[in-house]
Design a protein around this motif. Structure first.
Motif, mmCIF file in Angstrom:
data_model
loop_
_atom_site.group_PDB
_atom_site.id
_atom_site.type_symbol
_atom_site.label_atom_id
_atom_site.label_comp_id
_atom_site.label_asym_id
_atom_site.label_seq_id
_atom_site.Cartn_x
_atom_site.Cartn_y
_atom_site.Cartn_z
ATOM 1 N N TYR A 1 -15.793 0.600 -4.699
ATOM 2 C CA TYR A 1 -14.578 0.340 -3.925
ATOM 3 C C TYR A 1 -13.981 1.668 -3.487
ATOM 4 O O TYR A 1 -13.644 2.522 -4.301
ATOM 5 N N TYR A 2 -13.877 1.849 -2.181
ATOM 6 C CA TYR A 2 -13.332 3.091 -1.624
ATOM 7 C C TYR A 2 -11.909 2.921 -1.101
ATOM 8 O O TYR A 2 -11.415 3.765 -0.380
ATOM 9 N N PRO B 1 -8.668 0.267 0.628
ATOM 10 C CA PRO B 1 -8.557 -0.688 1.734
ATOM 11 C C PRO B 1 -9.033 -0.065 3.044
ATOM 12 O O PRO B 1 -9.044 1.152 3.204
ATOM 13 N N TRP B 2 -9.435 -0.917 3.971
ATOM 14 C CA TRP B 2 -9.908 -0.425 5.256
ATOM 15 C C TRP B 2 -8.792 0.260 6.047
ATOM 16 O O TRP B 2 -9.025 1.202 6.779
ATOM 17 N N VAL B 3 -7.581 -0.250 5.905
ATOM 18 C CA VAL B 3 -6.414 0.318 6.583
ATOM 19 C C VAL B 3 -5.425 0.721 5.500
ATOM 20 O O VAL B 3 -5.119 -0.061 4.607
ATOM 21 N N SER B 4 -4.917 1.932 5.586
ATOM 22 C CA SER B 4 -3.988 2.411 4.549
ATOM 23 C C SER B 4 -2.639 1.705 4.672
ATOM 24 O O SER B 4 -2.229 1.272 5.759
#
Length: 170
Positions: A138-139, A141-144
């Motif tokens: 897990y890196y 969320p796609w959008v901060s």
């Protein structure tokens, strides 16, 4: 001479029993992998397992082989469980099944001999295969959340300014 022959006979019966091979090993395993890619650069794989043999053999020296890298299996204090752990780069790792071939002492010696002679060790039979599931790294969320907050505040400001402009012009 008769005494020597009797001792030799007893020794010939005892030593093959000591070198007994585990037939049909039954493996009970639990595993863990790290998933937080925001903090780490390498994913750790840890598996703890116990091995039981049909013959009742308990002392089982194990080594694992992962892509040509030998990993010793650490034995618990009561000699009932083993643990194998290793790390891999999070960037090149995929989610799904991963595993290691686990060798007993004779299999490990055969793998080392093959590597020493620059031969292919993939044909050497392992005692068993340990399979571990890695659900992925897990890196974040796609959008901060900062972007979502800024976009929402600008959108609300625009709606309020438009509504105020419409009220003032009427």
């Amino acid at each position: 001479m008769l005494y020597f022959s009797a001792v030799l006979f007893v020794i010939s019966l005892v030593f093959p029993a000591l070198g007994e091979v585990c037939k049909n090993p039954k493996v009970d395993t639990t595993s863990y992998t790290t998933v937080d890619g925001m903090v780490i650069s390498d994913v750790a794989f840890v598996t703890e397992f116990s091995v039981s043999c049909d013959s009742g053999k308990k002392d089982y020296i194990l080594f694992a082989d992962k892509k040509g890298r030998q990993i010793p299996a650490l034995r618990s204090a009561d000699n009932t469980k083993y643990q194998i752990s290793w790390t891999e780069s999070a960037d090149s790792l995929f989610s799904g099944e991963h595993g290691v071939n686990v060798y007993d002492e004779e299999g490990y010696a055969a793998v080392k001999k093959a590597q020493r002679n620059n031969e292919d060790s993939s044909g050497i039979p392992s005692a068993f295969f340990l399979s571990l599931y890695h659900r992925g790294t897990y890196y974040g969320p796609w959008v901060s959340t900062e972007f979502i907050a800024a976009t929402t505040s600008i959108l609300l400001w625009y709606i309020a300014f438009s509504a105020r402009s419409n009220l003032m012009s009427s």
